[in-house]
Scaffold this motif. Structure first.
Motif, PDB file in Angstrom:
ATOM      1  N   PRO A  97     -89.899 -57.663  -3.716  1.00 17.34           N
ATOM      2  CA  PRO A  97     -91.170 -57.977  -4.377  1.00 17.34           C
ATOM      3  C   PRO A  97     -91.269 -57.397  -5.799  1.00 17.34           C
ATOM      4  N   ASN A  98     -90.657 -56.232  -6.043  1.00 18.58           N
ATOM      5  CA  ASN A  98     -90.730 -55.627  -7.373  1.00 18.58           C
ATOM      6  C   ASN A  98     -89.757 -56.264  -8.363  1.00 18.58           C
ATOM      7  N   LEU A  99     -89.067 -57.293  -7.930  1.00 15.70           N
ATOM      8  CA  LEU A  99     -88.167 -58.045  -8.803  1.00 15.70           C
ATOM      9  C   LEU A  99     -88.851 -59.319  -9.312  1.00 15.70           C
ATOM     10  N   ILE A 100     -89.813 -59.787  -8.533  1.00 14.22           N
ATOM     11  CA  ILE A 100     -90.514 -61.031  -8.862  1.00 14.22           C
ATOM     12  C   ILE A 100     -91.641 -60.732  -9.856  1.00 14.22           C
ATOM     13  N   ALA A 101     -91.741 -61.542 -10.900  1.00 17.69           N
ATOM     14  CA  ALA A 101     -92.788 -61.355 -11.917  1.00 17.69           C
ATOM     15  C   ALA A 101     -94.169 -61.557 -11.297  1.00 17.69           C
ATOM     16  N   ASP A 102     -95.183 -61.032 -11.959  1.00 15.21           N
ATOM     17  CA  ASP A 102     -96.561 -61.125 -11.463  1.00 15.21           C
ATOM     18  C   ASP A 102     -97.003 -62.565 -11.212  1.00 15.21           C
ATOM     19  N   ASP A 103     -96.451 -63.501 -11.974  1.00 10.31           N
ATOM     20  CA  ASP A 103     -96.839 -64.913 -11.799  1.00 10.31           C
ATOM     21  C   ASP A 103     -95.990 -65.632 -10.746  1.00 10.31           C
ATOM     22  N   GLY A 104     -95.165 -64.878 -10.004  1.00  8.59           N
ATOM     23  CA  GLY A 104     -94.377 -65.467  -8.925  1.00  8.59           C
ATOM     24  C   GLY A 104     -93.057 -66.070  -9.365  1.00  8.59           C
ATOM     25  N   THR A 105     -92.679 -65.857 -10.632  1.00 11.29           N
ATOM     26  CA  THR A 105     -91.444 -66.445 -11.144  1.00 11.29           C
ATOM     27  C   THR A 105     -90.266 -65.475 -11.007  1.00 11.29           C
ATOM     28  N   ILE A 106     -89.074 -66.052 -11.101  1.00 11.23           N
ATOM     29  CA  ILE A 106     -87.837 -65.263 -11.088  1.00 11.23           C
ATOM     30  C   ILE A 106     -86.827 -65.926 -12.026  1.00 11.23           C
ATOM     31  N   ALA A 107     -86.089 -65.089 -12.752  1.00  7.91           N
ATOM     32  CA  ALA A 107     -85.048 -65.586 -13.668  1.00  7.91           C
ATOM     33  C   ALA A 107     -83.702 -65.504 -12.946  1.00  7.91           C
ATOM     34  N   ILE A 108     -83.023 -66.639 -12.824  1.00  8.78           N
ATOM     35  CA  ILE A 108     -81.751 -66.694 -12.096  1.00  8.78           C
ATOM     36  C   ILE A 108     -80.705 -67.448 -12.912  1.00  8.78           C
ATOM     37  N   ARG A 109     -79.467 -66.934 -12.853  1.00  8.35           N
ATOM     38  CA  ARG A 109     -78.339 -67.603 -13.502  1.00  8.35           C
ATOM     39  C   ARG A 109     -77.210 -67.762 -12.489  1.00  8.35           C
ATOM     40  N   ILE A 110     -76.521 -68.890 -12.568  1.00 12.02           N
ATOM     41  CA  ILE A 110     -75.287 -69.101 -11.806  1.00 12.02           C
ATOM     42  C   ILE A 110     -74.167 -68.851 -12.811  1.00 12.02           C
ATOM     43  N   PRO A 111     -73.532 -67.672 -12.750  1.00 13.80           N
ATOM     44  CA  PRO A 111     -72.554 -67.330 -13.785  1.00 13.80           C
ATOM     45  C   PRO A 111     -71.227 -68.068 -13.635  1.00 13.80           C
ATOM     46  N   ASP A 112     -70.620 -68.355 -14.767  1.00 12.44           N
ATOM     47  CA  ASP A 112     -69.285 -68.944 -14.788  1.00 12.44           C
ATOM     48  C   ASP A 112     -68.312 -67.775 -14.939  1.00 12.44           C
ATOM     49  N   ASP A 113     -68.180 -67.004 -13.858  1.00 13.94           N
ATOM     50  CA  ASP A 113     -67.363 -65.802 -13.884  1.00 13.94           C
ATOM     51  C   ASP A 113     -66.876 -65.543 -12.466  1.00 13.94           C
ATOM     52  N   GLU A 114     -65.578 -65.433 -12.294  1.00 13.14           N
ATOM     53  CA  GLU A 114     -64.990 -65.306 -10.960  1.00 13.14           C
ATOM     54  C   GLU A 114     -65.438 -64.028 -10.243  1.00 13.14           C
ATOM     55  N   PHE A 115     -65.468 -62.898 -10.943  1.00 13.55           N
ATOM     56  CA  PHE A 115     -65.873 -61.644 -10.306  1.00 13.55           C
ATOM     57  C   PHE A 115     -67.314 -61.741  -9.801  1.00 13.55           C
ATOM     58  N   CYS A 116     -68.235 -62.199 -10.661  1.00  8.89           N
ATOM     59  CA  CYS A 116     -69.647 -62.314 -10.274  1.00  8.89           C
ATOM     60  C   CYS A 116     -69.821 -63.302  -9.120  1.00  8.89           C
ATOM     61  N   TYR A 117     -69.093 -64.410  -9.186  1.00  9.04           N
ATOM     62  CA  TYR A 117     -69.160 -65.413  -8.120  1.00  9.04           C
ATOM     63  C   TYR A 117     -68.732 -64.803  -6.785  1.00  9.04           C
ATOM     64  N   GLN A 118     -67.562 -64.163  -6.784  1.00  8.40           N
ATOM     65  CA  GLN A 118     -67.032 -63.580  -5.542  1.00  8.40           C
ATOM     66  C   GLN A 118     -67.940 -62.481  -5.005  1.00  8.40           C
ATOM     67  N   LEU A 119     -68.457 -61.645  -5.893  1.00  6.71           N
ATOM     68  CA  LEU A 119     -69.314 -60.541  -5.468  1.00  6.71           C
ATOM     69  C   LEU A 119     -70.594 -61.075  -4.818  1.00  6.71           C
ATOM     70  N   SER A 120     -71.233 -62.042  -5.445  1.00  6.59           N
ATOM     71  CA  SER A 120     -72.457 -62.625  -4.904  1.00  6.59           C
ATOM     72  C   SER A 120     -72.169 -63.343  -3.585  1.00  6.59           C
ATOM     73  N   ARG A 121     -71.060 -64.063  -3.540  1.00  5.37           N
ATOM     74  CA  ARG A 121     -70.680 -64.803  -2.333  1.00  5.37           C
ATOM     75  C   ARG A 121     -70.444 -63.840  -1.170  1.00  5.37           C
ATOM     76  N   LYS A 122     -69.698 -62.777  -1.421  1.00  4.78           N
ATOM     77  CA  LYS A 122     -69.386 -61.820  -0.354  1.00  4.78           C
ATOM     78  C   LYS A 122     -70.616 -61.004   0.062  1.00  4.78           C
ATOM     79  N   LEU A 123     -71.525 -60.745  -0.864  1.00  8.07           N
ATOM     80  CA  LEU A 123     -72.790 -60.089  -0.522  1.00  8.07           C
ATOM     81  C   LEU A 123     -73.689 -61.075   0.226  1.00  8.07           C
ATOM     82  N   ASN A 124     -73.416 -62.355   0.010  1.00 10.49           N
ATOM     83  CA  ASN A 124     -74.232 -63.459   0.523  1.00 10.49           C
ATOM     84  C   ASN A 124     -75.663 -63.333   0.016  1.00 10.49           C
ATOM     85  N   GLY A 125     -75.756 -62.999  -1.277  1.00 14.67           N
ATOM     86  CA  GLY A 125     -77.084 -62.849  -1.843  1.00 14.67           C
ATOM     87  C   GLY A 125     -77.070 -62.637  -3.337  1.00 14.67           C
TER      88      GLY A 125
END
Length: 186
Positions: A97-125
Motif C-alpha cells: 500500500p505504501n508503494l501506491i500513490a494517493d490517487d491509486g496509481t502505480i508506475a510500472i516498466r517492463i525492462p529490456d534487460d535480461e537480469f531484471c527480467y530473470q529476477l522479476s520472473r524468479k521472484l514471480n513479482g
C-alpha cells in the motif's frame, strides 16, 4: 549472472534491499509487495513516502497482476517505444500500500534487460526500482558515482555491469483509464 540472481532473490524474499543495474540507471530495489521493505527504500533515499516509486515487472502477464485495467494504448506504447518507458497506470492492486500513490496509481516498466527480467520472473513479482541516490541529489550515471550512504544502506550489491554508464532514466507517461495521456518525463 545466475549466482547474482540467486543472491539478489534471497535478499528480496527476506525483505531486504538490493542495489542493481536496470535497463536505465542503477536502482535500489525490493519486493514491491512487502510494505516493510518499501519503507526501508523511502528511509534510505530520505524521501517522503507520498512520492511514489517505479516498479519493474517481467512481462505483460505480470503487469496484469498489478493493474486492474490495461488499455490498448498502453500495449501500443510499450510495443513501439524505442527507449525505456515507464507508464503510470490507474487502479493499482496487489502491491504494498505504501508503494501506491494517493490517487491509486502505480508506475510500472517492463525492462529490456535480461537480469531484471530473470529476477522479476524468479521472484514471480514486481520489484521496486528507484534511482540509487538520496532524494534531491543527482542520479548517478555509473556505479562509481553511487554515494557510500546508499552502498552501505542496501543488503546486497549486484556484481554486474559496474562499468556501465547510464545517462538517462526512462521516459514516464501517465495513461489514465479515461484515455488521457500525459508525458511526465521525456
Amino acid at each position: 549472472m545466475n549466482t547474482e540472481i540467486k543472491n539478489a532473490l534471497e535478499v528480496l524474499k527476506n525483505g531486504g534491499l538490493i542495489l542493481y543495474p536496470t535497463d536505465t540507471v542503477w536502482g535500489i530495489g525490493c519486493d514491491a509487495t512487502n510494505p516493510e521493505a518499501v519503507k526501508k527504500v523511502y528511509k534510505l533515499k530520505q524521501r517522503e513516502d507520498s512520492k511514489a516509486l517505479i516498479c519493474l515487472v517481467a512481462d505483460d502477464r505480470m503487469l496484469k497482476k498489478y493493474v486492474k485495467k490495461i488499455s490498448e494504448a498502453a500495449h501500443s506504447i510499450i510495443d513501439i517505444s524505442e527507449k525505456p518507458i515507464t507508464i503510470i497506470y490507474d487502479e493499482a492492486q496487489q502491491l504494498a500500500p505504501n508503494l501506491i500513490a494517493d490517487d491509486g496509481t502505480i508506475a510500472i516498466r517492463i525492462p529490456d534487460d535480461e537480469f531484471c527480467y530473470q529476477l522479476s520472473r524468479k521472484l514471480n513479482g514486481a520489484i521496486v526500482s528507484t534511482s540509487a541516490n538520496v532524494s534531491g541529489q543527482p542520479t548517478p550515471k555509473s556505479f562509481k558515482e553511487i554515494v557510500p550512504a546508499i552502498l552501505k544502506g542496501v543488503d546486497y550489491v549486484v556484481n554486474l555491469h559496474h562499468e556501465k554508464i547510464c545517462d538517462k532514466p526512462s521516459s514516464i507517461i501517465k495513461l489514465s483509464n479515461s484515455g488521457i495521456v500525459k508525458v511526465i518525463r521525456e
